[in-house]
Design a protein around this motif. Sequence first.
Motif, short mmCIF file in Angstrom:
data_model
loop_
_atom_site.label_atom_id
_atom_site.label_comp_id
_atom_site.label_asym_id
_atom_site.label_seq_id
_atom_site.Cartn_x
_atom_site.Cartn_y
_atom_site.Cartn_z
N VAL A 27 31.19 14.44 15.25
CA VAL A 27 32.36 13.81 14.64
C VAL A 27 32.45 12.37 15.13
O VAL A 27 32.62 12.13 16.33
N ILE A 28 32.30 11.44 14.20
CA ILE A 28 32.38 10.02 14.52
C ILE A 28 33.53 9.44 13.69
O ILE A 28 33.56 9.61 12.47
N PRO A 29 34.49 8.77 14.32
CA PRO A 29 35.64 8.23 13.59
C PRO A 29 35.22 7.20 12.53
O PRO A 29 34.19 6.52 12.66
N ASN A 30 36.05 7.10 11.49
CA ASN A 30 35.89 6.08 10.45
C ASN A 30 34.55 6.17 9.72
O ASN A 30 33.92 5.16 9.41
N LYS A 31 34.13 7.39 9.45
CA LYS A 31 32.93 7.62 8.66
C LYS A 31 33.27 8.54 7.49
O LYS A 31 34.10 9.44 7.61
N LYS A 32 32.60 8.31 6.35
CA LYS A 32 32.75 9.23 5.22
C LYS A 32 31.46 9.26 4.41
O LYS A 32 30.73 8.26 4.34
N PHE A 33 31.18 10.43 3.83
CA PHE A 33 29.90 10.68 3.17
C PHE A 33 30.11 11.26 1.78
O PHE A 33 30.91 12.18 1.60
N PHE A 34 29.34 10.72 0.82
CA PHE A 34 29.32 11.26 -0.54
C PHE A 34 27.90 11.75 -0.80
O PHE A 34 26.96 10.95 -0.84
N PHE A 35 27.73 13.05 -0.99
CA PHE A 35 26.41 13.65 -1.19
C PHE A 35 26.16 13.90 -2.68
O PHE A 35 27.02 14.45 -3.37
N VAL A 36 24.97 13.51 -3.13
CA VAL A 36 24.58 13.64 -4.54
C VAL A 36 23.20 14.26 -4.63
O VAL A 36 22.33 13.99 -3.80
N ALA A 37 22.98 15.07 -5.67
CA ALA A 37 21.64 15.61 -5.95
C ALA A 37 21.59 16.07 -7.39
O ALA A 37 22.62 16.40 -8.00
N GLY A 38 20.39 16.08 -7.95
CA GLY A 38 20.18 16.55 -9.31
C GLY A 38 19.86 18.04 -9.32
O GLY A 38 19.05 18.52 -8.51
N LYS A 39 20.45 18.77 -10.26
CA LYS A 39 20.23 20.22 -10.35
C LYS A 39 18.76 20.57 -10.59
O LYS A 39 18.29 21.62 -10.16
N SER A 40 18.06 19.68 -11.30
CA SER A 40 16.68 19.98 -11.70
C SER A 40 15.64 19.30 -10.82
O SER A 40 14.47 19.19 -11.22
N ASP A 41 16.03 18.87 -9.65
CA ASP A 41 15.11 18.20 -8.73
C ASP A 41 14.11 19.21 -8.18
O ASP A 41 14.48 20.15 -7.48
N THR A 42 12.83 19.02 -8.51
CA THR A 42 11.78 19.93 -8.04
C THR A 42 11.03 19.37 -6.84
O THR A 42 10.16 20.05 -6.29
N LEU A 43 11.33 18.13 -6.44
CA LEU A 43 10.68 17.55 -5.27
C LEU A 43 11.49 17.83 -4.01
O LEU A 43 10.98 18.42 -3.04
N ILE A 44 12.75 17.41 -4.03
CA ILE A 44 13.66 17.71 -2.93
C ILE A 44 14.83 18.49 -3.53
O ILE A 44 15.73 17.91 -4.13
N SER A 45 14.80 19.78 -3.40
CA SER A 45 15.79 20.65 -4.03
C SER A 45 17.21 20.27 -3.63
O SER A 45 17.47 19.82 -2.51
N TYR A 46 18.15 20.48 -4.57
CA TYR A 46 19.55 20.20 -4.26
C TYR A 46 20.07 21.10 -3.14
O TYR A 46 21.13 20.82 -2.55
N GLN A 47 19.32 22.15 -2.81
CA GLN A 47 19.72 23.02 -1.70
C GLN A 47 19.75 22.25 -0.38
O GLN A 47 20.54 22.56 0.52
#
Length: 331
Positions: free
Chosen positions: A218-238
Amino acid sequence: MNCFDQYCRQIIRPPRRQYMISDLGPKIRFLQTKAIVRVDFVFESRNIQLNASYFLTKAKNHRCMIYLHGNASCRLEGIRYAEILASWDINLCVLDFAACGMSKGEFITMGVYESQDVIELMKYIENNFGKVDEFMLWGRSMGAVTALLLTENSKIRTYIIDSAFSEFRQLLQDIGNRQFGVFSFILYLAIPILRRKILNQAQFDINLLNPIDKLKQVIPNKKFFFVAGKSDTLISYQYTLKLYENCQMPKKLDICEGDHNSNRPSTTLQRIIEFINEVCEFKNNQEYQIRIEPYFKFQIQHSSEEEEDSKNQIILSEIKTPQTKQQFISN
């Protein structure tokens, strides 16, 4: 060259993306009446010359989004976001990582040394364009991993993480399972050999490349938005789901339509813009305003033919901006 050398080369020396400086577009572009000026420059990190471009806007504050491209890509990947960010008075910086695009260098390191280069880039921006009120990172694939490795940097508050892996060795094993099926044990046995080759040539240890570990604090003043494509076969959205679940800081998630290299839909981009601009209050940054003023001393005169050409190049998008509230205009 044996199969191990070829596989190693795919990881640390993929094909270099070739392009012309003209592909970066016009030096000066307009979003309605707002001027956006592109400044190209070369900075040095690790004794390597790296190429970058900074899209400047006249604003009261100095907010800087650094876009970090993926493997086998270049700074062209991020230029599409210059106008939408400028409409919110956010400058965009794009760079060619070492061994990519027009930058020097022999190897990429999947984020390990690229993260050091981003720190040098941040120093360059502040030294040459004035104090930055807020640094943000928008990374895709290798660029997203680079951003995660900078989680502990106090100057960075906002992270857009698109298609990152959680542990590199696990990614190699998953790729082997998909490519070789029942024979995937061959790659499993080969990973120690690959590790040694990569360590000898590019000087980083794939066993230690686990960006997920950066999120388990936990680091103060940080925020993250995670995105991935459902059909990504290289780096799975998992992988993105795993990163999101392990993140102990404020976060949002968008699993959207598309694959590893797809343009993200306008609804996803709208969510990102809203996320970036949550609770943004900064003091008037006079240093920045004074430092950039020389870049905006220009006069543009169009012939009627040029005006008609520029009109034909305008493309309308559905992303909302503060200027139009309905439409996003880009070159």
